[in-house]
Design a protein around this motif. Structure first.
Motif, PDB file in Angstrom:
ATOM      1  N   ASP A  12      44.229  82.452  71.124  1.00  0.00           N
ATOM      2  CA  ASP A  12      43.710  83.471  70.213  1.00  0.00           C
ATOM      3  C   ASP A  12      42.474  84.170  70.762  1.00  0.00           C
ATOM      4  O   ASP A  12      42.137  85.277  70.335  1.00  0.00           O
ATOM      5  CB  ASP A  12      43.384  82.860  68.847  1.00  0.00           C
ATOM      6  CG  ASP A  12      44.638  82.395  68.123  1.00  0.00           C
ATOM      7  OD1 ASP A  12      45.716  82.952  68.392  1.00  0.00           O
ATOM      8  OD2 ASP A  12      44.526  81.478  67.288  1.00  0.00           O
ATOM      9  N   THR A  13      41.798  83.551  71.702  1.00  0.00           N
ATOM     10  CA  THR A  13      40.603  84.182  72.270  1.00  0.00           C
ATOM     11  C   THR A  13      40.946  85.456  73.048  1.00  0.00           C
ATOM     12  O   THR A  13      40.073  86.289  73.276  1.00  0.00           O
ATOM     13  CB  THR A  13      39.850  83.209  73.188  1.00  0.00           C
ATOM     14  OG1 THR A  13      40.712  82.792  74.250  1.00  0.00           O
ATOM     15  CG2 THR A  13      39.363  81.988  72.420  1.00  0.00           C
ATOM     16  N   THR A  16      40.070  88.522  70.932  1.00  0.00           N
ATOM     17  CA  THR A  16      38.645  88.832  70.915  1.00  0.00           C
ATOM     18  C   THR A  16      38.211  89.435  72.239  1.00  0.00           C
ATOM     19  O   THR A  16      37.526  90.459  72.276  1.00  0.00           O
ATOM     20  CB  THR A  16      37.820  87.567  70.620  1.00  0.00           C
ATOM     21  OG1 THR A  16      38.231  87.033  69.358  1.00  0.00           O
ATOM     22  CG2 THR A  16      36.340  87.874  70.586  1.00  0.00           C
ATOM     23  N   CYS A  17      38.612  88.812  73.329  1.00  0.00           N
ATOM     24  CA  CYS A  17      38.229  89.298  74.656  1.00  0.00           C
ATOM     25  C   CYS A  17      38.743  90.715  74.896  1.00  0.00           C
ATOM     26  O   CYS A  17      38.000  91.589  75.335  1.00  0.00           O
ATOM     27  CB  CYS A  17      38.753  88.348  75.721  1.00  0.00           C
ATOM     28  SG  CYS A  17      38.257  88.782  77.395  1.00  0.00           S
TER      29      CYS A  17
END
Length: 62
Positions: A12-13, A16-17
């Protein structure tokens, strides 16, 4: 993740990234290299998320 009581997955990061790099105006090729996607269109079409503030800021540019 259980110890932190988080329901998110490490994958899931990427959302965001990708979104932070997009907001910062990072070159498209660098985004693709950093996120290491096989399909060239996957970064923007799947991971970059725009919110209302992003859209307002875009309109304010013009």
């Amino acid at each position: 993740m259980e110890k932190l009581r988080m329901e998110l997955l490490p994958h899931d990061t990427r959302y965001t990234c990708a979104s932070l790099m997009d907001r910062a105006g990072i070159n498209e090729n660098y985004k693709k290299l950093i996120l290491d996607h096989a399909r060239p269109d996957i970064t923007n079409s799947t991971y970059v998320q725009k919110d209302l503030l992003d859209l307002i800021n875009t309109i304010n540019i013009i």
